[in-house]
Design a protein around this motif. Structure first.
Motif, PDB file in Angstrom:
ATOM      1  N   GLY A   1     -17.736  54.337  47.392  1.00 54.45           N
ATOM      2  CA  GLY A   1     -17.725  53.000  47.998  1.00 54.45           C
ATOM      3  C   GLY A   1     -17.527  51.848  47.033  1.00 54.45           C
ATOM      4  N   ARG A   2     -17.230  52.150  45.760  1.00 59.66           N
ATOM      5  CA  ARG A   2     -17.123  51.078  44.758  1.00 59.66           C
ATOM      6  C   ARG A   2     -16.114  51.457  43.673  1.00 59.66           C
ATOM      7  NH1 ARG A   2     -19.942  49.470  39.929  1.00 59.66           N
ATOM      8  NH2 ARG A   2     -20.354  47.229  39.906  1.00 59.66           N
ATOM      9  N   ALA A   3     -15.318  50.473  43.263  1.00 61.33           N
ATOM     10  CA  ALA A   3     -14.376  50.649  42.148  1.00 61.33           C
ATOM     11  C   ALA A   3     -14.294  49.343  41.372  1.00 61.33           C
ATOM     12  CB  ALA A   3     -12.994  51.051  42.659  1.00 61.33           C
ATOM     13  N   VAL A   4     -14.190  49.447  40.044  1.00 61.81           N
ATOM     14  CA  VAL A   4     -14.153  48.274  39.182  1.00 61.81           C
ATOM     15  C   VAL A   4     -12.953  48.370  38.238  1.00 61.81           C
ATOM     16  CG1 VAL A   4     -15.390  46.917  37.441  1.00 61.81           C
ATOM     17  CG2 VAL A   4     -16.674  48.088  39.264  1.00 61.81           C
ATOM     18  N   PHE A   5     -12.161  47.307  38.213  1.00 59.76           N
ATOM     19  CA  PHE A   5     -11.016  47.193  37.318  1.00 59.76           C
ATOM     20  C   PHE A   5     -11.241  46.010  36.387  1.00 59.76           C
ATOM     21  CE2 PHE A   5      -9.303  49.744  40.647  1.00 59.76           C
ATOM     22  CZ  PHE A   5      -8.324  50.524  40.050  1.00 59.76           C
ATOM     23  N   ALA A   6     -10.635  46.059  35.193  1.00 60.53           N
ATOM     24  CA  ALA A   6     -10.782  44.973  34.229  1.00 60.53           C
ATOM     25  C   ALA A   6      -9.425  44.579  33.664  1.00 60.53           C
ATOM     26  CB  ALA A   6     -11.717  45.392  33.102  1.00 60.53           C
ATOM     27  N   LEU A   7      -9.388  43.348  33.174  1.00 66.18           N
ATOM     28  CA  LEU A   7      -8.191  42.803  32.542  1.00 66.18           C
ATOM     29  C   LEU A   7      -8.625  41.775  31.503  1.00 66.18           C
ATOM     30  CD1 LEU A   7      -5.003  42.173  32.620  1.00 66.18           C
ATOM     31  CD2 LEU A   7      -5.673  40.295  34.104  1.00 66.18           C
ATOM     32  N   VAL A   8      -7.993  41.830  30.348  1.00 62.73           N
ATOM     33  CA  VAL A   8      -8.136  40.759  29.372  1.00 62.73           C
ATOM     34  C   VAL A   8      -6.873  39.913  29.523  1.00 62.73           C
ATOM     35  CG1 VAL A   8      -8.334  40.147  26.949  1.00 62.73           C
ATOM     36  CG2 VAL A   8      -9.522  42.174  27.825  1.00 62.73           C
ATOM     37  N   PRO A   9      -6.995  38.692  30.060  1.00 60.11           N
ATOM     38  CA  PRO A   9      -5.802  37.891  30.327  1.00 60.11           C
ATOM     39  C   PRO A   9      -5.073  37.481  29.058  1.00 60.11           C
ATOM     40  CG  PRO A   9      -7.789  36.615  30.793  1.00 60.11           C
ATOM     41  CD  PRO A   9      -8.227  38.000  30.441  1.00 60.11           C
ATOM     42  N   GLY A  10      -3.762  37.519  29.143  1.00 64.32           N
ATOM     43  CA  GLY A  10      -2.905  37.095  28.044  1.00 64.32           C
ATOM     44  C   GLY A  10      -1.843  36.135  28.549  1.00 64.32           C
ATOM     45  N   GLU A  11      -1.075  35.595  27.641  1.00 66.94           N
ATOM     46  CA  GLU A  11       0.008  34.681  28.027  1.00 66.94           C
ATOM     47  C   GLU A  11       1.003  35.334  28.972  1.00 66.94           C
ATOM     48  OE1 GLU A  11       1.778  33.550  24.325  1.00 66.94           O
ATOM     49  OE2 GLU A  11       0.492  31.788  24.124  1.00 66.94           O
ATOM     50  N   GLU A  12       1.180  36.654  28.850  1.00 69.44           N
ATOM     51  CA  GLU A  12       2.131  37.355  29.710  1.00 69.44           C
ATOM     52  C   GLU A  12       1.735  37.321  31.182  1.00 69.44           C
ATOM     53  OE1 GLU A  12      -0.729  40.552  28.161  1.00 69.44           O
ATOM     54  OE2 GLU A  12       0.159  38.702  27.412  1.00 69.44           O
ATOM     55  N   HIS A  13       0.509  36.899  31.474  1.00 70.21           N
ATOM     56  CA  HIS A  13       0.032  36.780  32.849  1.00 70.21           C
ATOM     57  C   HIS A  13       0.172  35.355  33.404  1.00 70.21           C
ATOM     58  CE1 HIS A  13      -2.494  40.191  31.189  1.00 70.21           C
ATOM     59  NE2 HIS A  13      -1.764  40.749  32.134  1.00 70.21           N
ATOM     60  N   TYR A  14       0.653  34.444  32.584  1.00 67.18           N
ATOM     61  CA  TYR A  14       0.675  33.020  32.956  1.00 67.18           C
ATOM     62  C   TYR A  14       1.758  32.656  33.961  1.00 67.18           C
ATOM     63  CZ  TYR A  14      -2.719  31.175  29.557  1.00 67.18           C
ATOM     64  OH  TYR A  14      -3.851  30.853  28.873  1.00 67.18           O
ATOM     65  N   ASN A  15       1.434  31.637  34.749  1.00 66.39           N
ATOM     66  CA  ASN A  15       2.402  30.970  35.616  1.00 66.39           C
ATOM     67  C   ASN A  15       2.972  29.775  34.835  1.00 66.39           C
ATOM     68  OD1 ASN A  15       0.494  28.856  35.723  1.00 66.39           O
ATOM     69  ND2 ASN A  15      -0.404  29.620  37.613  1.00 66.39           N
ATOM     70  N   PRO A  16       3.868  28.995  35.432  1.00 74.95           N
ATOM     71  CA  PRO A  16       4.477  27.872  34.688  1.00 74.95           C
ATOM     72  C   PRO A  16       3.528  26.746  34.290  1.00 74.95           C
ATOM     73  CG  PRO A  16       5.831  28.452  36.570  1.00 74.95           C
ATOM     74  CD  PRO A  16       4.549  29.226  36.701  1.00 74.95           C
ATOM     75  N   ILE A  17       2.323  26.685  34.890  1.00 77.86           N
ATOM     76  CA  ILE A  17       1.420  25.577  34.547  1.00 77.86           C
ATOM     77  C   ILE A  17       0.343  25.976  33.532  1.00 77.86           C
ATOM     78  CG2 ILE A  17       1.864  24.326  36.685  1.00 77.86           C
ATOM     79  CD1 ILE A  17      -0.882  25.317  37.700  1.00 77.86           C
ATOM     80  N   GLY A  18       0.462  27.184  32.954  1.00 80.73           N
ATOM     81  CA  GLY A  18      -0.421  27.564  31.860  1.00 80.73           C
ATOM     82  C   GLY A  18      -1.728  28.217  32.227  1.00 80.73           C
ATOM     83  N   SER A  19      -1.773  28.913  33.366  1.00 73.01           N
ATOM     84  CA  SER A  19      -2.945  29.705  33.718  1.00 73.01           C
ATOM     85  C   SER A  19      -2.464  31.008  34.356  1.00 73.01           C
ATOM     86  CB  SER A  19      -3.874  28.933  34.666  1.00 73.01           C
ATOM     87  OG  SER A  19      -3.217  28.617  35.870  1.00 73.01           O
TER      88      SER A  19
END
Length: 164
Positions: A55-73
């Motif tokens: 009944g539970r699953a956990v995923f993780a991510l360390v955000p990087g620039e490659e995940h950014y949209n045009p406004i910098g987030s």
């Protein structure tokens, strides 16, 4: 200045062929233990499966620039992918052998921006209800200080997966 990133992935057919031969939790645990490869999208985005239980699953991510949209987030599609993965895999953990799922919908609320300064984020998916044909799950995206960054609910259709 241009940046680049290189990554590789395993043949996705390996996992697809394994689905009908395991319970949902058994299948997810084999990915968690490295006995089955992560799906290509995990390599593409840098997502890792961290935990799985019934009944539970956990995923993780360390955000990087490659995940950014045009406004910098971080782009909302990255949030959605994390939350959809956590909710969907939580549903997978409650399924018996020979059953699969697909998302019918994903309702998402963005609450805080994510940048490289946010650090590691975790998407925690939990099953709210599972029936014979559909399941309902939710997922929360949280930072290292346990602040809620986004929330999602997902309805999933359940169906038999024939052995290949």
């Amino acid at each position: 200045m241009r940046r680049s990133r290189t990554y590789d992935w395993a043949d996705p057919a390996v996992c697809a062929e394994a689905v009908p031969h395991h319970s949902g939790l058994g299948f997810i645990r084999k990915m968690l233990d490295g006995e089955l490869p992560a799906p290509p999208v995990a390599a593409t985005l840098g997502i890792t499966l961290e935990e799985a239980e019934y009944g539970r699953a956990v995923f993780a991510l360390v955000p990087g620039e490659e995940h950014y949209n045009p406004i910098g987030s971080v782009h909302g599609g990255v949030y959605a992918t994390l939350l959809d993965s956590a909710a969907g895999c939580a549903v997978q953990t409650v399924l018996p052998q020979g059953m699969g799922y697909t998302s019918l919908d994903l309702t998402l609320k963005f609450l805080r921006p994510i940048t490289v300064d946010t650090g590691k984020v975790r998407a925690i998916g939990t099953v709210l209800n599972s029936g014979r044909r559909t399941a309902l799950a939710q997922a929360e995206l949280r930072d290292s200080e346990d602040r809620l960054l986004a929330h999602a609910t997902s309805s999933c259709m359940l169906f038999p997966v024939p052995a290949r």
